[in-house]
Design an enzyme around this catalytic site. Structure first.
Site, mmCIF file in Angstrom:
data_model
loop_
_atom_site.group_PDB
_atom_site.id
_atom_site.type_symbol
_atom_site.label_atom_id
_atom_site.label_comp_id
_atom_site.label_asym_id
_atom_site.label_seq_id
_atom_site.Cartn_x
_atom_site.Cartn_y
_atom_site.Cartn_z
ATOM 1 N N GLU A 35 0.826 -1.204 0.000
ATOM 2 C CA GLU A 35 0.000 0.000 0.000
ATOM 3 C C GLU A 35 0.870 1.268 0.000
ATOM 4 O O GLU A 35 0.588 2.211 -0.718
ATOM 5 C CB GLU A 35 -0.932 -0.006 1.228
ATOM 6 N N GLU A 36 1.902 1.246 0.780
ATOM 7 C CA GLU A 36 2.754 2.436 0.910
ATOM 8 C C GLU A 36 3.681 2.644 -0.296
ATOM 9 O O GLU A 36 4.277 3.693 -0.427
ATOM 10 C CB GLU A 36 3.604 2.352 2.185
#
Length: 176
Positions: A35-36
């Site tokens: 996600e990051e």
């Protein structure tokens, strides 16, 4: 390290709640990575699964914000997102579910993207009805993140009741 282990805990806890409810729908949980660093896990999952609905579970800043911004507070319940990457009907159903079940909740407005996996899930395939439920934490992205366990519990209740209501109210309908 609570971001996003808290989201995983919410999903697992919501399954525990669903065991006690008469859930007849199909539910798929996706624990994504990346996600990051570009939302790669969610993008692949959404393309592969082609869900009718997706509720992205994440954390959000529960910090003291500038005076003109309503702060997100720990202990005040899950945070339901609204903005360009959230489908209005899903937002409305989440807030209705919270109200009907006496679940305290907060609202976070996304002026552009949500900064969550919802940003890629909503536009995958032919489009996915998408919502965002977040748990507020203090000191995000630091070694001393803090969460209120009540917010985790209430988020899990909200998700399980949303899944139950959606399976009953939208049974047989496909996305248009």
């Amino acid at each position: 390290s609570l971001d996003n282990r808290v989201g995983a805990a919410v999903l697992i806890k919501s399954l525990e709640y669903l065991q006690n409810l008469k859930f007849e729908g199909q539910l798929t949980l996706s624990f994504n990575k990346g996600e990051e660093v570009g939302l790669v896990g969610a993008q692949g999952s959404a393309q592969h699964l082609k869900p009718d609905f997706a509720i992205v579970v994440d954390v959000t800043f529960g910090e003291k914000l500038p005076e003109n911004v309503e702060p997100i507070k720990l202990g005040e319940g899950p945070v339901i997102g609204i903005g360009t990457t959230v489908t209005r009907s899903v937002f409305e159903e989440l807030t209705k579910t919270a109200k009907n079940n006496n679940i305290k909740y907060q609202i976070e407005t996304f002026a552009r993207g949500s900064g969550t996996e919802a940003d890629v899930v909503q536009i995958s395939s032919t489009g996915v009805k998408t919502g965002v439920v977040s748990v507020p934490i203090l000191n995000m992205h630091s070694p001393n993140e803090v969460v209120d366990v009540k917010d985790v519990e209430e988020s899990a209740k909200l998700l399980s009741l949303f899944a139950l209501n959606t399976s009953l109210n939208w049974k047989g309908r496909r996305k248009s």
